[in-house]
Design a protein around this motif. Sequence first.
Motif, PDB file in Angstrom:
ATOM      1  N   ILE A  80       0.837  -1.195   0.000  1.00 26.13           N
ATOM      2  CA  ILE A  80       0.000   0.000   0.000  1.00 26.13           C
ATOM      3  C   ILE A  80       0.877   1.252   0.000  1.00 26.13           C
ATOM      4  N   ILE A  81       1.941   1.242   0.799  1.00 18.64           N
ATOM      5  CA  ILE A  81       2.857   2.376   0.833  1.00 18.64           C
ATOM      6  C   ILE A  81       3.470   2.601  -0.544  1.00 18.64           C
ATOM      7  N   HIS A  82       3.869   1.529  -1.225  1.00 17.99           N
ATOM      8  CA  HIS A  82       4.436   1.704  -2.565  1.00 17.99           C
ATOM      9  C   HIS A  82       3.403   2.313  -3.506  1.00 17.99           C
ATOM     10  N   GLY A  83       2.160   1.889  -3.390  1.00 14.61           N
ATOM     11  CA  GLY A  83       1.112   2.482  -4.211  1.00 14.61           C
ATOM     12  C   GLY A  83       0.947   3.964  -3.940  1.00 14.61           C
ATOM     13  N   LEU A  84       1.030   4.365  -2.676  1.00 13.93           N
ATOM     14  CA  LEU A  84       0.889   5.767  -2.318  1.00 13.93           C
ATOM     15  C   LEU A  84       2.111   6.578  -2.739  1.00 13.93           C
ATOM     16  N   VAL A  85       3.301   5.984  -2.655  1.00 18.87           N
ATOM     17  CA  VAL A  85       4.500   6.675  -3.124  1.00 18.87           C
ATOM     18  C   VAL A  85       4.398   6.940  -4.620  1.00 18.87           C
TER      19      VAL A  85
ATOM     20  N   MET B  48      21.417  23.398  -6.845  1.00 14.24           N
ATOM     21  CA  MET B  48      21.453  23.628  -8.290  1.00 14.24           C
ATOM     22  C   MET B  48      20.680  22.560  -9.053  1.00 14.24           C
ATOM     23  N   ARG B  49      20.725  21.333  -8.561  1.00 11.50           N
ATOM     24  CA  ARG B  49      20.035  20.229  -9.243  1.00 11.50           C
ATOM     25  C   ARG B  49      19.734  19.133  -8.253  1.00 11.50           C
ATOM     26  N   GLN B  50      18.484  18.692  -8.226  1.00 13.02           N
ATOM     27  CA  GLN B  50      18.102  17.519  -7.445  1.00 13.02           C
ATOM     28  C   GLN B  50      18.059  16.329  -8.386  1.00 13.02           C
ATOM     29  N   PHE B  51      18.797  15.281  -8.056  1.00 14.49           N
ATOM     30  CA  PHE B  51      18.883  14.132  -8.943  1.00 14.49           C
ATOM     31  C   PHE B  51      17.673  13.219  -8.730  1.00 14.49           C
ATOM     32  N   PRO B  52      17.036  12.804  -9.823  1.00 15.73           N
ATOM     33  CA  PRO B  52      15.848  11.956  -9.701  1.00 15.73           C
ATOM     34  C   PRO B  52      16.210  10.505  -9.416  1.00 15.73           C
ATOM     35  N   PHE B  53      15.262   9.798  -8.810  1.00 16.69           N
ATOM     36  CA  PHE B  53      15.410   8.377  -8.530  1.00 16.69           C
ATOM     37  C   PHE B  53      14.609   7.571  -9.538  1.00 16.69           C
ATOM     38  N   ALA B  54      15.116   6.387  -9.869  1.00 13.32           N
ATOM     39  CA  ALA B  54      14.323   5.451 -10.661  1.00 13.32           C
ATOM     40  C   ALA B  54      13.135   4.957  -9.834  1.00 13.32           C
ATOM     41  N   GLU B  55      13.332   4.869  -8.517  1.00 10.66           N
ATOM     42  CA  GLU B  55      12.258   4.487  -7.594  1.00 10.66           C
ATOM     43  C   GLU B  55      12.461   5.238  -6.301  1.00 10.66           C
ATOM     44  N   GLU B  56      11.391   5.842  -5.804  1.00 15.57           N
ATOM     45  CA  GLU B  56      11.483   6.626  -4.581  1.00 15.57           C
ATOM     46  C   GLU B  56      11.625   5.721  -3.352  1.00 15.57           C
ATOM     47  N   TRP B  57      12.319   6.238  -2.353  1.00 11.88           N
ATOM     48  CA  TRP B  57      12.429   5.559  -1.063  1.00 11.88           C
ATOM     49  C   TRP B  57      11.032   5.426  -0.460  1.00 11.88           C
ATOM     50  N   PRO B  58      10.684   4.277   0.206  1.00 12.24           N
ATOM     51  CA  PRO B  58      11.544   3.193   0.704  1.00 12.24           C
ATOM     52  C   PRO B  58      11.717   2.014  -0.239  1.00 12.24           C
TER      53      PRO B  58
ATOM     54  N   LEU C 257       2.850  -3.724 -11.072  1.00  8.62           N
ATOM     55  CA  LEU C 257       3.618  -2.497 -11.280  1.00  8.62           C
ATOM     56  C   LEU C 257       3.194  -1.795 -12.563  1.00  8.62           C
ATOM     57  N   ARG C 258       2.939  -2.577 -13.618  1.00  5.43           N
ATOM     58  CA  ARG C 258       2.482  -1.962 -14.873  1.00  5.43           C
ATOM     59  C   ARG C 258       1.125  -1.302 -14.679  1.00  5.43           C
ATOM     60  N   GLU C 259       0.235  -1.961 -13.956  1.00  8.78           N
ATOM     61  CA  GLU C 259      -1.104  -1.411 -13.743  1.00  8.78           C
ATOM     62  C   GLU C 259      -1.038  -0.163 -12.861  1.00  8.78           C
ATOM     63  N   LEU C 260      -0.138  -0.170 -11.903  1.00 11.27           N
ATOM     64  CA  LEU C 260       0.013   0.990 -11.027  1.00 11.27           C
ATOM     65  C   LEU C 260       0.578   2.173 -11.795  1.00 11.27           C
ATOM     66  N   GLY C 261       1.494   1.901 -12.719  1.00 11.91           N
ATOM     67  CA  GLY C 261       2.076   2.960 -13.545  1.00 11.91           C
ATOM     68  C   GLY C 261       3.247   3.622 -12.852  1.00 11.91           C
ATOM     69  N   PRO C 262       3.990   4.437 -13.587  1.00 11.70           N
ATOM     70  CA  PRO C 262       5.176   5.095 -13.014  1.00 11.70           C
ATOM     71  C   PRO C 262       4.802   6.301 -12.178  1.00 11.70           C
ATOM     72  N   ARG C 263       5.684   6.658 -11.256  1.00 10.04           N
ATOM     73  CA  ARG C 263       5.525   7.900 -10.512  1.00 10.04           C
ATOM     74  C   ARG C 263       5.761   9.063 -11.469  1.00 10.04           C
ATOM     75  N   PRO C 264       5.000  10.171 -11.319  1.00 11.53           N
ATOM     76  CA  PRO C 264       5.242  11.334 -12.185  1.00 11.53           C
ATOM     77  C   PRO C 264       6.695  11.773 -12.104  1.00 11.53           C
ATOM     78  N   PRO C 265       7.297  12.168 -13.223  1.00 11.75           N
ATOM     79  CA  PRO C 265       8.716  12.547 -13.207  1.00 11.75           C
ATOM     80  C   PRO C 265       8.964  13.783 -12.371  1.00 11.75           C
ATOM     81  N   MET C 266      10.150  13.828 -11.769  1.00 13.74           N
ATOM     82  CA  MET C 266      10.541  14.993 -10.996  1.00 13.74           C
ATOM     83  C   MET C 266      10.827  16.165 -11.926  1.00 13.74           C
ATOM     84  N   TRP C 267      10.359  17.325 -11.529  1.00  8.23           N
ATOM     85  CA  TRP C 267      10.605  18.507 -12.339  1.00  8.23           C
ATOM     86  C   TRP C 267      12.046  18.938 -12.219  1.00  8.23           C
ATOM     87  N   GLU C 268      12.609  19.357 -13.333  1.00  7.27           N
ATOM     88  CA  GLU C 268      13.966  19.887 -13.319  1.00  7.27           C
ATOM     89  C   GLU C 268      13.973  21.272 -12.665  1.00  7.27           C
ATOM     90  N   PRO C 269      15.101  21.690 -12.097  1.00  8.03           N
ATOM     91  CA  PRO C 269      15.147  22.967 -11.394  1.00  8.03           C
ATOM     92  C   PRO C 269      14.751  24.178 -12.222  1.00  8.03           C
TER      93      PRO C 269
END
Length: 340
Positions: A19-24, A145-155, A166-178
């Motif tokens: 559930i936490i992964h789904g919310l992340v 100056m720049r926050q580096f994005p993760f392929a998968e957010e913690w935890p 995972l496919r049905e859940l879909g990817p997390r929205p991409p992090m915006w560049e600075p």
Amino acid sequence: MDSENADESAVLDTLDKQIIHGLVTDARIPFARLGGILGVSEQTVARRYRSLRRRGMIHVAGQMNTVPLGRTRWILRIRTAPNRAVALAEALARLPDVSWVSLLANGFEVTCVCRPRSAERQEELLLRMIPRAGQVLELTVHEVMRQFPFAEEWPRYSDLLTAAQLRELGPRPPMWEPRGPEKSVELSRADEVMLAILGRDGRASYAQIAAATGWSASRVARRMSELVESGVLYFDLDFALERMGYVTRAWIWMRMRPGDLETVGRAVATHPEVAYVAATTGTANLMAAVVCNDTAHLYRYVTDSLGALPEINDVQVLSALRMFKQSQTLLDDRKVGVVP
């Protein structure tokens, strides 16, 4: 079906982590959809979520990214007298545009992230309010100056879901560049009301926000999507890390040649212990916040993971003696607590 008592008996079981992964991935995902993906009922997901919140394990919050508003982010290192450090950290934690407030293990340095909403507020915080505080002996300011994005957010619980889930859940929205969006974003008073509500509860209903703003629920949903798309609004989770078994947290400052900064930043962003990594101005040009099980784990991370990157010329490791505030929540020793 699991019971409420079963929820309370374990810190985090597999379903909790799923559930936490789904919310992340999607902090406002409907419980019916998440339950369908995980193969449980909507009521089970809702009950588990309420239990996680009641136990202080997680807090979902809407966060404001000030970069699209023309502002930047700052990391502050503040040296103070040891007997005044706690009072300073507590005062900083109460400021709405200050987050990630920690007292470092050397006992006289407080570190925090500052995200002022306006040029006037930035000048007030960085040039007057904080430098003139009686507890402050020395202030060092680093611009992010720049926050580096993760392929998968913690935890990083994705391994507990199947590939199909995972496919049905879909990817997390991409992090915006600075640099933010090409077009500047203006916030109305109603926007500010909505953002304040989401800061307290990132899953507040459209109807609740509509009642506070005077908008219709459909207009709330549309405006929320616009702010997410512009990069101004994003959703994040705070965790009670100690209760999850992570008792050691540290800020790590690194130096390397400018030509190696992007390569090393991307490499560090793949390390499972890393919760945040950014390129900064100042004598150190890369900073990472890490979460470890214990001090031995931190040592292995520094020697093995960072030690495997020959481009790093210097490392300063500062353990957090106590955390006072995460991104949006004040902390005590047991749980996360929503900022009032």
